[in-house]
Design a protein around this motif. Structure first.
Motif, short mmCIF file in Angstrom:
data_model
loop_
_atom_site.label_atom_id
_atom_site.label_comp_id
_atom_site.label_asym_id
_atom_site.label_seq_id
_atom_site.Cartn_x
_atom_site.Cartn_y
_atom_site.Cartn_z
N GLN A 73 0.75 -1.27 -0.09
CA GLN A 73 -0.06 0.05 0.01
C GLN A 73 0.88 1.31 -0.12
OE1 GLN A 73 -3.71 -0.29 1.57
NE2 GLN A 73 -3.86 1.87 2.61
N MET A 74 1.99 1.28 0.70
CA MET A 74 2.75 2.19 0.86
C MET A 74 3.75 2.51 -0.46
SD MET A 74 4.42 1.66 4.47
CE MET A 74 5.63 3.06 4.26
N ILE A 75 3.70 1.47 -1.18
CA ILE A 75 4.68 1.46 -2.62
C ILE A 75 3.60 2.27 -3.54
CG2 ILE A 75 5.45 0.11 -4.54
CD1 ILE A 75 6.97 -1.75 -2.28
N SER A 76 2.36 1.82 -3.48
CA SER A 76 1.28 2.25 -4.38
C SER A 76 0.97 3.77 -4.14
CB SER A 76 0.00 1.62 -4.04
OG SER A 76 -1.12 2.15 -4.92
N ALA A 77 0.98 4.19 -2.96
CA ALA A 77 1.01 5.65 -2.52
C ALA A 77 2.15 6.47 -2.96
CB ALA A 77 0.81 5.87 -1.31
N ARG A 78 3.45 5.91 -2.98
CA ARG A 78 4.65 6.42 -3.38
C ARG A 78 4.56 6.69 -4.94
NH1 ARG A 78 9.31 2.57 -3.43
NH2 ARG A 78 8.16 1.90 -5.31
N ASP A 79 4.08 5.64 -5.66
CA ASP A 79 4.30 5.52 -7.04
C ASP A 79 3.35 6.59 -7.99
OD1 ASP A 79 6.13 3.89 -6.83
OD2 ASP A 79 5.11 1.90 -7.27
N GLN A 80 2.08 6.97 -6.99
CA GLN A 80 0.92 7.83 -7.47
C GLN A 80 1.43 9.06 -7.39
OE1 GLN A 80 -3.10 6.38 -6.62
NE2 GLN A 80 -2.19 4.43 -6.19
N ALA A 81 2.44 9.28 -6.41
CA ALA A 81 2.60 10.88 -5.65
C ALA A 81 3.35 11.69 -7.15
CB ALA A 81 3.38 10.65 -4.72
#
Length: 208
Positions: A73-81
């Protein structure tokens, strides 16, 4: 597919993990025992021992699964920023969202007896991997001058502590109550608090 057929295809371990999670969600952590989990899964009392040596091993496997999901979930948030600083804010909000959506996992994952590397290496490694996602994001933020670069390790702990505190308040229902009193939502309040924190950190940057 009948239960016994699933187990013949090697799905017993997953079924035991799902049964454990359901018990934690409905009755709390103390309800979990290998015998009780076996009954919930519809198998013999001895069946769980083919996959887990004891209750702690079962819970550690479930903890590792939680850390894997949190890391994803953290990786997904990072990649969408849009940029490294927004990535950190999004990851903090994602951390809180994970706790809100998965309270049973969250309450289990940080129990110290399940995080001992010598006893439960998989849970320990999964937790370290999730933390490494945060460390990497901070390293990128500091390398692009989005955050001050001094004492990066302390900055990582500070951001983790902030996100974990917000997540704990969310799981306990306190953040939802406070955000309602403020006329906002827990997700929006998490975003505002994390954003404020990064702005405060950035304000410490020495003037040229």
């Amino acid at each position: 597919m009948p239960t016994k057929d699933r187990y013949h295809h090697g799905d017993l371990r997953e079924e035991l993990l799902r049964a454990s999670l359901r018990l934690i969600e409905t009755e709390g952590l103390t309800a979990v025992s290998l015998r009780r989990v076996a009954r919930e899964a519809g198998v013999s009392p001895g069946a769980p021992y083919h996959h887990f040596t004891d209750r702690a091993a079962l819970l550690a496997a479930l903890s590792a699964r939680g850390f894997e999901q949190l890391g994803a979930q953290m990786i997904s948030a990072r990649d969408q920023a849009a940029n490294p600083r927004e990535a950190l804010i999004g990851m903090g909000v994602g951390y809180v969202r994970f706790a809100r959506d998965n309270p049973a996992y969250f309450r289990l994952m940080f129990r110290p007896e399940l995080y001992e590397a010598d006893k439960h290496p998989d849970a320990s490694s999964a937790g370290d991997a999730a933390y490494a996602v945060l460390e990497a994001a901070i390293a990128e933020a500091t390398s692009t001058d989005a955050l001050p670069s001094e004492d990066i390790d302390t900055l990582a702990v500070a951001l983790w502590s902030l996100a974990h505190g917000l997540a704990s308040l969310t799981v306990d229902g306190k953040l939802e109550l406070r955000s309602a009193q403020m006329g906002t939502t827990a997700a929006e309040l998490s975003d505002r608090v994390t954003r404020l924190f990064t702005e405060m950190i950035n304000s410490r940057r020495p003037e040229a």
